[in-house]
Design an enzyme around this catalytic site. Structure first.
Site, PDB file in Angstrom:
ATOM      1  CG  HIS A   1     -33.784   6.173  40.334  1.00 38.45           C
ATOM      2  ND1 HIS A   1     -34.837   5.600  40.964  1.00 38.45           N
ATOM      3  CD2 HIS A   1     -33.957   6.756  39.245  1.00 38.45           C
ATOM      4  CE1 HIS A   1     -35.653   6.215  40.252  1.00 38.45           C
ATOM      5  NE2 HIS A   1     -35.242   6.805  39.229  1.00 38.45           N
TER       6      HIS A   1
ATOM      7  CD  GLU B   1     -34.254   3.093  32.794  1.00 36.60           C
ATOM      8  OE1 GLU B   1     -35.444   2.685  33.340  1.00 36.60           O
ATOM      9  OE2 GLU B   1     -33.313   3.404  33.301  1.00 36.60           O
ATOM     10  CG  HIS B   2     -34.897   7.204  31.096  1.00 37.65           C
ATOM     11  ND1 HIS B   2     -34.211   6.642  32.171  1.00 37.65           N
ATOM     12  CD2 HIS B   2     -36.385   6.995  31.226  1.00 37.65           C
ATOM     13  CE1 HIS B   2     -34.960   6.214  32.938  1.00 37.65           C
ATOM     14  NE2 HIS B   2     -36.594   6.245  32.358  1.00 37.65           N
TER      15      HIS B   2
ATOM     16  CG  ASP C   1     -39.070   8.800  35.942  1.00 39.71           C
ATOM     17  OD1 ASP C   1     -38.937   7.956  34.797  1.00 39.71           O
ATOM     18  OD2 ASP C   1     -38.227   9.372  36.239  1.00 39.71           O
TER      19      ASP C   1
ATOM     20  CD  GLN D   1     -33.948   8.884  35.885  1.00 38.42           C
ATOM     21  OE1 GLN D   1     -34.024   7.528  36.046  1.00 38.42           O
ATOM     22  NE2 GLN D   1     -34.785   9.676  36.077  1.00 38.42           N
TER      23      GLN D   1
ATOM     24  CG  HIS E   1     -43.945 -34.553   9.758  1.00 34.32           C
ATOM     25  ND1 HIS E   1     -43.746 -35.142  10.614  1.00 34.32           N
ATOM     26  CD2 HIS E   1     -44.071 -33.116  10.205  1.00 34.32           C
ATOM     27  CE1 HIS E   1     -43.344 -34.651  11.819  1.00 34.32           C
ATOM     28  NE2 HIS E   1     -43.620 -33.318  11.580  1.00 34.32           N
TER      29      HIS E   1
END
Length: 438
Positions: free
Chosen positions: A269, A334-335, A368, A266, A427
């Site tokens: 990236h 996230e992971h 992934d 990761q 109403h």
């Protein structure tokens, strides 16, 4: 400092100041540049005013292309099939295998319409319908992410969306054949070779050539993320994604080289990606640091990995696995890798995580590409309230209400009391007209 050195910060759960140190480590604002926001707003407004011409002008300017008409920016189904036929047999097999697994997983997410009937004949329920058209943004040029095409387009198809439109920039005319092949495998209907904020604006508002969509999904740079935030409300969006994240919890029994490479996976990236390891075994943290130092020089993207680990990475020692789970929920990663014995014992303790990878053999990278669950996941702590992209993101739910005469009379009395309590006489009278005896 050389790229062959990457020392993540060492933190201790029991140390004074740990909480503030962790907050500082986790701090991130994905879209915060005022100058970018001003530019993006100007681009969106120009696209709204002049449509295709603005798209052509911005494409020529930002992607360094010479385009005279919109038809030069359209790729038809034959072009996508040509790309699929041109890639290697190995690449095609990998795409098709991944696509099949992604499709199978997401078919389990399908929601169906439902209803029930009360004793007096009143019918209540929910109707589930797909969106009419969605737009998929895919980074272009050298940033090739065919997996993102599969992960975004296939759930939309499973949801029953009739039309999926893809935009992908082609800087200097450069296109990635694997991305186009993935579009063919995923069943994308239309592809436009445009990108940036102008592509988001075109999808959100439509032009003479580019159809307006109901929702925009897919990753992009800060201009794309800012544009998505700007058009939200005009269309739906998947999320404003921050840098990629991985949090590994390990009991110290996994090969430290495996864990180091999982962190690298990761960190490579970009420099802002975040890789964190938590363990109750401090000797294991030392071993992973040694693996990082030894393996980093062998990595093609070692400069990016080194910066990521130095600036945003961490090795955190905890007293026990209970504390580790507490930290997971605070980080809301996230992971999450649970690289431990009997990971299923800890799963009930995890409340906040985008995707949870169970056991020593389940590398995050499988998620992934080909595990099946979606890799579009909440980042920057948003797993506290957000979920992975799924079929449900491309469906809408409408409430279905049908009262019988008896039901309308009975509930009309309830509605009348509440409406008059809110001083909404019309109403109340609307409900009262249906009360038997009135």
């Amino acid at each position: 400092m050389t790229s062959d050195v990457a020392n993540p910060v060492r933190l201790n759960f029991n140390s004074p100041g740990f909480s503030s140190q962790l907050d500082q480590l986790l701090a991130w604002e994905s879209v915060s540049n005022d100058d970018v926001q001003v530019r993006v707003k100007a681009i969106i407004e120009q696209v709204r005013q002049t449509g295709d011409q603005a798209v052509i002008d911005y494409t020529c300017r930002f992607d360094r292309r010479h385009v005279g008409a919109m038809d030069e920016l359209i790729l038809n189904a034959d072009r996508l099939k040509k790309a699929l036929d041109a890639i290697s047999a190995e690449e095609r097999s990998a795409l098709e295998t991944a696509a099949a697994r992604i499709r199978d997983y997401h078919e389990h997410q399908q929601q169906k319409s439902w209803n029930y009937q009360e004793a007096d004949g009143t019918l209540l329920g929910q109707q589930v319908t797909p969106m009419d058209r969605v737009g998929l943004y895919v980074p272009g040029g050298r940033a090739a992410y065919p997996s993102s095409v599969l992960m975004n387009a296939i759930p939309a198809a499973v949801a029953g969306v009739p039309e999926v439109v893809m935009v992908v920039p082609a800087p200097e005319g450069e296109l990635n054949e694997l991305v186009l092949a993935a579009a063919a495998v995923a069943g994308v209907d239309k592809v436009f070779t445009i990108g940036g904020a102008q592509a988001i604006a075109a999808l959100a508002y439509g032009t003479d050539t580019i159809p307006r969509v109901d929702k925009i999904v897919g990753p992009g740079n800060i201009y794309v993320a800012t544009a998505k935030r700007e058009v939200f409300g005009q269309v739906g969006i998947d999320m404003i994604a921050g840098p990629s994240e991985i949090l590994v919890v390990c009991d110290g029994k996994t090969n430290p080289d495996w864990i180091a490479m999982d962190l690298f996976s990761q960190a490579e990236h970009d420099e802002d990606a975040q890789a964190i390891l938590i363990s109750p075994d401090t000797a294991f943290l030392d071993a992973v640091q040694e693996s990082i130092n030894r393996l980093l020089p062998t990595m093609e993207r070692k400069d990016i990995i080194a910066t990521s680990l130095r600036e945003r990475g961490a090795l955190i020692s905890v007293p026990d696995m209970e504390a580790a789970c507490e930290l997971v929920n605070r980080v809301a990663p996230e992971h999450l890798e649970l690289s431990v014995d009997n990971p299923e014992n800890y799963l009930p303790k995890i409340r906040h995580a985008g995707a949870i990878f169970m056991g020593r053999y389940t590398a995050e990278v499988l998620g992934d590409y080909c595990a099946g669950p979606n890799h579009v996941l909440p980042t920057s702590g948003t797993a506290r309230f957000s979920s992975p992209l799924g079929v449900y993101d491309f469906q809408k739910r409408s409430s279905v209400i049908q009262f019988s005469a008896d039901g309308a009379s009975k509930m009309g009395k309830v509605a009348s009391v509440l409406a008059r309590g809110e001083s909404l006489t019309a109403h109340a009278r609307s409900a009262e007209y249906r009360i038997k005896g009135n």
